[in-house]
Design a protein around this motif. Structure first.
Motif, PDB file in Angstrom:
ATOM      1  N   SER A   1      44.674  25.600  -4.461  1.00 38.88           N
ATOM      2  CA  SER A   1      44.963  27.035  -4.383  1.00 38.88           C
ATOM      3  C   SER A   1      44.894  27.549  -2.954  1.00 38.88           C
ATOM      4  CB  SER A   1      43.979  27.813  -5.261  1.00 38.88           C
ATOM      5  OG  SER A   1      42.640  27.542  -4.866  1.00 38.88           O
ATOM      6  N   THR A   2      44.210  26.791  -2.096  1.00 36.10           N
ATOM      7  CA  THR A   2      44.089  27.179  -0.682  1.00 36.10           C
ATOM      8  C   THR A   2      45.202  26.604   0.180  1.00 36.10           C
ATOM      9  OG1 THR A   2      42.573  25.312  -0.421  1.00 36.10           O
ATOM     10  CG2 THR A   2      41.593  27.493  -0.774  1.00 36.10           C
ATOM     11  N   GLY A   3      46.098  25.810  -0.431  1.00 37.63           N
ATOM     12  CA  GLY A   3      47.206  25.228   0.315  1.00 37.63           C
ATOM     13  C   GLY A   3      47.352  23.744   0.046  1.00 37.63           C
ATOM     14  N   GLY A   4      48.447  23.169   0.547  1.00 36.69           N
ATOM     15  CA  GLY A   4      48.718  21.755   0.335  1.00 36.69           C
ATOM     16  C   GLY A   4      48.622  20.956   1.621  1.00 36.69           C
ATOM     17  N   VAL A   5      48.025  19.777   1.549  1.00 37.82           N
ATOM     18  CA  VAL A   5      47.905  18.886   2.701  1.00 37.82           C
ATOM     19  C   VAL A   5      48.221  17.454   2.259  1.00 37.82           C
ATOM     20  CG1 VAL A   5      46.241  20.287   3.982  1.00 37.82           C
ATOM     21  CG2 VAL A   5      45.417  18.634   2.299  1.00 37.82           C
ATOM     22  N   LYS A   6      48.507  16.585   3.257  1.00 39.84           N
ATOM     23  CA  LYS A   6      48.904  15.214   2.946  1.00 39.84           C
ATOM     24  C   LYS A   6      48.188  14.217   3.847  1.00 39.84           C
ATOM     25  CE  LYS A   6      53.397  16.489   1.032  1.00 39.84           C
ATOM     26  NZ  LYS A   6      54.865  16.258   1.054  1.00 39.84           N
ATOM     27  N   PRO A   7      46.956  13.855   3.488  1.00 40.36           N
ATOM     28  CA  PRO A   7      46.231  12.831   4.248  1.00 40.36           C
ATOM     29  C   PRO A   7      46.846  11.440   4.061  1.00 40.36           C
ATOM     30  CG  PRO A   7      44.764  14.141   2.845  1.00 40.36           C
ATOM     31  CD  PRO A   7      46.164  14.395   2.390  1.00 40.36           C
ATOM     32  N   LYS A   8      46.443  10.522   4.938  1.00 45.09           N
ATOM     33  CA  LYS A   8      46.863   9.124   4.857  1.00 45.09           C
ATOM     34  C   LYS A   8      45.606   8.244   4.901  1.00 45.09           C
ATOM     35  CE  LYS A   8      51.190  10.494   5.501  1.00 45.09           C
ATOM     36  NZ  LYS A   8      50.926  11.963   5.607  1.00 45.09           N
ATOM     37  N   VAL A   9      45.635   7.120   4.187  1.00 46.27           N
ATOM     38  CA  VAL A   9      44.510   6.194   4.177  1.00 46.27           C
ATOM     39  C   VAL A   9      45.019   4.798   4.510  1.00 46.27           C
ATOM     40  CG1 VAL A   9      42.569   5.253   2.878  1.00 46.27           C
ATOM     41  CG2 VAL A   9      43.374   7.570   2.388  1.00 46.27           C
ATOM     42  N   HIS A  10      44.366   4.149   5.488  1.00 40.83           N
ATOM     43  CA  HIS A  10      44.684   2.770   5.849  1.00 40.83           C
ATOM     44  C   HIS A  10      43.521   1.883   5.404  1.00 40.83           C
ATOM     45  CE1 HIS A  10      47.924   4.181   8.559  1.00 40.83           C
ATOM     46  NE2 HIS A  10      47.091   5.188   8.809  1.00 40.83           N
ATOM     47  N   SER A  11      43.840   0.805   4.656  1.00 41.09           N
ATOM     48  CA  SER A  11      42.813  -0.125   4.173  1.00 41.09           C
ATOM     49  C   SER A  11      43.222  -1.550   4.538  1.00 41.09           C
ATOM     50  CB  SER A  11      42.650  -0.021   2.654  1.00 41.09           C
ATOM     51  OG  SER A  11      42.377   1.312   2.248  1.00 41.09           O
ATOM     52  N   VAL A  12      42.297  -2.286   5.175  1.00 40.99           N
ATOM     53  CA  VAL A  12      42.562  -3.665   5.581  1.00 40.99           C
ATOM     54  C   VAL A  12      41.426  -4.546   5.076  1.00 40.99           C
ATOM     55  CG1 VAL A  12      42.940  -5.246   7.502  1.00 40.99           C
ATOM     56  CG2 VAL A  12      43.757  -2.888   7.665  1.00 40.99           C
TER      57      VAL A  12
ATOM     58  N   VAL B   1      40.630   7.086   7.131  1.00 38.64           N
ATOM     59  CA  VAL B   1      41.356   8.238   6.613  1.00 38.64           C
ATOM     60  C   VAL B   1      41.921   9.001   7.808  1.00 38.64           C
ATOM     61  CG1 VAL B   1      41.224  10.349   5.248  1.00 38.64           C
ATOM     62  CG2 VAL B   1      39.783   8.391   4.651  1.00 38.64           C
ATOM     63  N   ALA B   2      43.217   9.309   7.754  1.00 41.78           N
ATOM     64  CA  ALA B   2      43.877   9.974   8.880  1.00 41.78           C
ATOM     65  C   ALA B   2      44.738  11.132   8.374  1.00 41.78           C
ATOM     66  CB  ALA B   2      44.731   8.965   9.639  1.00 41.78           C
ATOM     67  N   GLY B   3      45.275  11.899   9.308  1.00 40.96           N
ATOM     68  CA  GLY B   3      46.200  12.972   8.955  1.00 40.96           C
ATOM     69  C   GLY B   3      45.501  14.257   8.558  1.00 40.96           C
ATOM     70  N   ASP B   4      46.100  14.988   7.629  1.00 41.10           N
ATOM     71  CA  ASP B   4      45.608  16.311   7.237  1.00 41.10           C
ATOM     72  C   ASP B   4      44.221  16.242   6.605  1.00 41.10           C
ATOM     73  OD1 ASP B   4      48.089  17.201   8.028  1.00 41.10           O
ATOM     74  OD2 ASP B   4      48.911  17.305   5.993  1.00 41.10           O
ATOM     75  N   LYS B   5      43.505  17.372   6.692  1.00 39.48           N
ATOM     76  CA  LYS B   5      42.174  17.492   6.108  1.00 39.48           C
ATOM     77  C   LYS B   5      42.224  18.286   4.806  1.00 39.48           C
ATOM     78  CE  LYS B   5      40.188  15.423   9.597  1.00 39.48           C
ATOM     79  NZ  LYS B   5      39.625  14.061   9.444  1.00 39.48           N
TER      80      LYS B   5
END
Length: 383
Positions: free
Chosen positions: A312-323, A346-350
């Motif tokens: 409800s506070t907005g949309g974000v799009k984080p990214k996760v890298h796993s190795v 974890v990278a990108g948006d919060k």
């Protein structure tokens, strides 16, 4: 008297023949190791943990030949924690599997009870965590259930026979609720194998997952609690000589999620003061395994996860890298030693929730930062 002896001998011979056509097998896996995590809520930890490459378990399975290619079958499988002796899967006696059914050589198998869904049965085998690496290598929060975070209760399952390398199946899980769709589940899946090639695909949907204690996905068994859960994906493995390479794509969509079963505070996935409308994951996995010798293999995976967090506070799009990397050495047919290392960033948006912090499944809790590393050295024994 002579006639009675002959009759008794014939009866005994017939009885022995019937019993010879039935079988019951007791089996199990014990997986025990030492884990190190560099950051659990701001502190490192070393701990003894059970059941990572494979969940520690014991079980019984059996079959009775009914004639004409028909068999009555059953399986009861218990999960447990070796270090405490506790039952696994929410304290269930046979939490891993519990079913009975009928099998026919030509027409396939129908079973009833607590079982695996089609994502686990067909698609998961193209991922590393659903095949050879296990828990630590799961996709974030095991959002697609390829690591079998939950089983489905009240389930009717059909599995086809192998038809020239092709097999398929599906499940339907009753809600057992007066509201028919409240916490029900259904799934379908298929595999095709030929030579060194394996292709697989699956789809799963659950309505109000985790909403009830007696439904398809019970409250204390759910990875996510949500109004609607949809998972679909496809994967491919190819083996050439000693090397196997694979790619898997999964898409998970949670409508109105309210919590996550892996967190001490399930609602922590939701930003303070917000309502979470949808939570989506797209996982792209590359994996490889090389059988150095018949007793020794090495393997690795890279997973790129795209999240879509619509609140409800907005949309974000984080990214996760796993190795992840793993090495396994068998000292006998039943005992092996393995080491694993897993790194997540974890990278990108919060999102302004706990999802901004790295969290490798199998560690105690999320990191205090966007990075987390875990290492495991273990022994596994099968019986």
């Amino acid at each position: 008297m002579k006639k009675q002896v002959i009759a008794l001998a014939a009866t005994a011979a017939f009885t022995a023949s019937v019993f010879a056509q039935s079988s019951v097998t007791l089996y199990g896996v014990i997986d025990e190791g030492i884990d190190y995590t560099n950051n659990v809520g701001g502190n490192s930890v070393v701990e003894l943990q059970s059941g990572y490459a494979q969940g520690s378990r014991w079980g019984m399975k059996g079959a009775e030949d009914l004639g004409g290619g028909n068999k009555a079958i059953f399986q009861l499988e218990n999960g447990f924690d070796l270090n405490s002796g506790r039952l696994g899967q929410g304290g269930r006696m046979f939490g891993r599997q519990a079913y009975v059914g009928l099998s026919n050589d030509k027409f396939g198998t129908v079973t009833f009870g607590r079982q695996y869904d089609s994502v686990v049965d067909y698609l998961a085998q193209t991922t590393s965590n659903g095949n050879w690496s296990g828990y630590l290598f799961s996709h974030p929060f095991d959002n697609d259930n390829t690591d079998n975070s939950f089983r489905v209760n009240n389930t009717i399952k059909y599995a086809s026979p192998d038809i020239a390398g092709f097999k398929f199946g599906g499940t339907y899980s009753f809600s057992n609720d007066t509201n028919f769709a409240n916490d029900r589940q259904y799934s379908i899946g298929a595999q095709y194998a030929t030579g060194g090639l394996l292709l697989a695909a699956a789809y799963l949907q659950a309505n109000n997952a985790g909403a009830t204690t007696g439904g398809a996905i019970a409250t204390n068994d759910a990875s996510f609690l949500a109004q609607r859960m949809r998972v679909f994906g496809a994967g491919i493995n190819y083996t050439l000589g000693s090397a196997t390479v694979g790619f898997a794509y999964t898409n998970s969509n949670y409508k109105n999620p309210t919590g996550n079963g892996y967190l001490a505070d399930p609602a922590a996935i939701i930003a303070p003061g917000a309502t979470l409308n949808t939570l989506k994951f797209q996982n792209f996995e590359l994996n490889a395994k090389y059988q150095v010798t018949p007793a020794f293999f090495v393997g690795g995976e890279y997973v790129y996860t795209m999240e879509s967090y619509d609140a409800s506070t907005g949309g974000v799009k984080p990214k996760v890298h796993s190795v992840g990397l793993m090495a396994d050495y068998n000292v006998s047919k039943r005992t092996d030693f393995y080491v694993q290392g897993m790194y997540q960033k974890v990278a990108g948006d919060k999102t302004n929730s706990v999802m901004d912090n790295a969290f490798i499944l199998g560690t105690q809790a999320p990191s205090s930062t966007a990075n987390q590393f875990a290492f495991r050295a273990a022994i596994r024994h099968k019986f």
